[in-house]
Design a protein around this motif. Structure first.
Motif, short mmCIF file in Angstrom:
data_model
loop_
_atom_site.label_atom_id
_atom_site.label_comp_id
_atom_site.label_asym_id
_atom_site.label_seq_id
_atom_site.Cartn_x
_atom_site.Cartn_y
_atom_site.Cartn_z
N SER A 6 0.83 -1.20 0.00
CA SER A 6 0.00 0.00 0.00
C SER A 6 0.86 1.25 0.00
CB SER A 6 -0.91 0.00 1.24
OG SER A 6 -1.73 1.15 1.25
N GLY A 7 0.56 2.17 -0.92
CA GLY A 7 1.32 3.41 -1.03
C GLY A 7 2.46 3.33 -2.01
N ARG A 52 -3.20 1.16 -4.01
CA ARG A 52 -3.86 1.00 -2.73
C ARG A 52 -4.83 -0.17 -2.83
NH1 ARG A 52 -1.34 3.81 1.46
NH2 ARG A 52 -0.99 5.99 0.89
N LEU A 60 -8.52 5.40 -2.18
CA LEU A 60 -7.54 6.00 -1.28
C LEU A 60 -6.34 6.57 -2.03
CD1 LEU A 60 -7.56 3.39 1.63
CD2 LEU A 60 -8.66 5.64 1.57
N ALA A 61 -6.09 6.08 -3.23
CA ALA A 61 -4.97 6.59 -4.02
C ALA A 61 -5.13 8.07 -4.33
CB ALA A 61 -4.82 5.79 -5.30
N ALA A 97 -1.58 11.64 2.08
CA ALA A 97 -1.84 10.44 2.88
C ALA A 97 -0.99 10.48 4.16
CB ALA A 97 -1.52 9.19 2.08
N GLU A 154 -9.00 -3.63 4.37
CA GLU A 154 -9.47 -2.36 3.79
C GLU A 154 -9.69 -1.32 4.88
OE1 GLU A 154 -12.86 -3.24 1.40
OE2 GLU A 154 -11.67 -4.16 -0.20
N GLU A 208 -6.23 -0.14 6.10
CA GLU A 208 -5.62 0.78 5.15
C GLU A 208 -6.28 2.15 5.22
OE1 GLU A 208 -4.12 0.50 0.59
OE2 GLU A 208 -6.28 0.27 0.90
N THR A 209 -7.59 2.18 5.37
CA THR A 209 -8.30 3.46 5.47
C THR A 209 -7.81 4.25 6.68
OG1 THR A 209 -10.23 2.47 4.41
CG2 THR A 209 -10.58 4.52 5.60
N VAL A 223 -4.16 5.55 5.93
CA VAL A 223 -4.10 6.63 4.95
C VAL A 223 -4.67 7.93 5.50
CG1 VAL A 223 -4.96 7.39 2.71
CG2 VAL A 223 -4.07 5.08 2.98
#
Length: 369
Positions: free
Chosen positions: A270-271, A275, A280-281, A287, A324, A327-328, A331
């Motif tokens: 991720s990143g 993503r 989120l990208a 971020a 998910e 990651e949210t 970010v």
């Protein structure tokens, strides 16, 4: 050499090559002895053993087949131990393409970065920056990973370690004269074969440490010493300033390398080019986890996802839905910001679960958003 001593020697040699371990604990005089010392010539063994930077828990690597004088050695765990663990080696730890060995038990190859892409990894390998072309190659690979999500295969091979990480974006924490030293045949001392000189064996540990601190104090991105003989510090600091995420890239390499050793391949990070949650990208450079080397990493392949904490070294397997949410949080940096894009209760549950394991997913302050 006993199995436990060989295991310790291998661990210390990896620390010496990468500069990635903190000072050795020597009891009351903690931090005043060097963990690992590598000698270019056995002729320097007597003065090194007599120096104040070698303690009973220091590991000293000395070339075999040379007259190094009497060896003062003891079991580092034994009460009243009077000497370090001295390990005889053959070969070289300085020349790219050469190999060092400890008897028939352990072999380590040293390779320059630029040609490593074309070499087959057949065993433990230390990849070094030996000239500016190597540094340029390292930056190009890092940029490719950041923008496209493509990591150089050799750099994530489980048998590979990259040398002098403190000068490549990881920062100087844990590195320095009390972590590692390299003693040249003329008695000159530094951290590695490509590092700026810090003094001589006769100067003692305090003077070597003071010189390391002085040289770093004038650099925008320490460590300014580790690559000082092969990369101009201005070029190095300019490159690191333009890429504040390099420490996170190095953490990603470690994570992918470890998971590859467990048979998990085809990983995305991720990143780095993507993503897990496509939307989120859009946050791009805003971020919360963009540059933070301490922020956990989310990696995935297919439906399998893993959160890795570089700070603790731990890995956590997650299902797709939990990944998910994690990651949210990473970010957006906080439950409040993330709740505009996912269920607050579910986000709080995931945050609490990781917090109970000592891992923070919400690493940003409101100001950082």
């Amino acid at each position: 050499m006993e199995h436990s001593q060989l295991k310790r020697a291998k661990r210390q040699l990896a620390s010496w090559g990468t500069g990635r371990t903190g000072p050795v604990d020597n009891g009351p005089a903690q931090g005043t002895r060097t963990a690992t010392v590598v000698l270019e010539s056995a002729a320097q063994l007597p003065p090194v053993l007599a120096s104040d930077f070698v303690g009973h828990r220091t590991v000293v690597f000395v070339p075999d087949g040379q007259d190094g004088g009497p060896v003062r050695q003891a079991d580092p765990q034994a009460p009243g131990a009077v000497g370090p663990l001295v390990v005889r080696y053959e070969g070289s730890l300085a020349e790219p393409g050469d190999e060092m060995s400890v008897g028939d038990s352990f072999f380590l190859q040293t390779q320059d970065y630029a040609t490593s892409e074309y070499m087959s990894v057949i065993g433990p390998t230390l990849i070094r920056i030996t000239e500016e072309a190597d540094f340029d190659g390292y930056l190009a690979d890092a940029d490719r990973a950041r923008n496209q999500g493509t990591f150089a295969d050799f750099a994530t091979d489980p048998a590979v370690r990259i040398g002098d990480l403190s000068a490549l974006g990881a920062g100087p924490a844990g590195d320095g004269p009390f972590t590692r030293l390299y003693v040249r045949s003329n008695g000159e001392v530094s951290l590695s074969p490509v590092a700026l000189p810090l003094g001589t064996v006769a100067d003692g540990g305090a003077a070597l440490a003071a010189e390391w601190t002085r040289l770093n104090s004038g650099s925008a991105h320490p460590c300014a010493v580790s690559l000082g003989l092969v990369v101009p510090d201005r070029a190095r600091t300019d490159a690191l300033t333009a890429r504040p995420w390099l420490g996170r890239y190095l953490a990603a390499l470690d994570a992918v390398r470890e998971l590859r050793s467990r048979g998990i391949t085809g990983l995305e990070v991720s990143g780095f080019g993507a993503r897990l949650v496509p939307g989120l990208a859009e946050l791009g450079d805003s971020a919360a986890d963009r540059d933070d080397v301490d922020a956990p990493l989310l990696l995935w392949t297919g439906e399998q996802a893993v959160v890795h904490s570089a700070r603790t070294g731990r890995f956590f397997s997650l299902g797709r839905a939990a990944a998910e949410l994690a990651e949210t949080l990473l970010v957006h940096g906080s439950v409040e910001a993330a709740a505009a894009h996912a269920d607050r209760a579910a986000l709080t549950q995931v945050e609490t679960l990781f917090a109970s394991a000592g891992v923070r997913l919400t690493v940003a302050t409101a100001a950082a958003r």
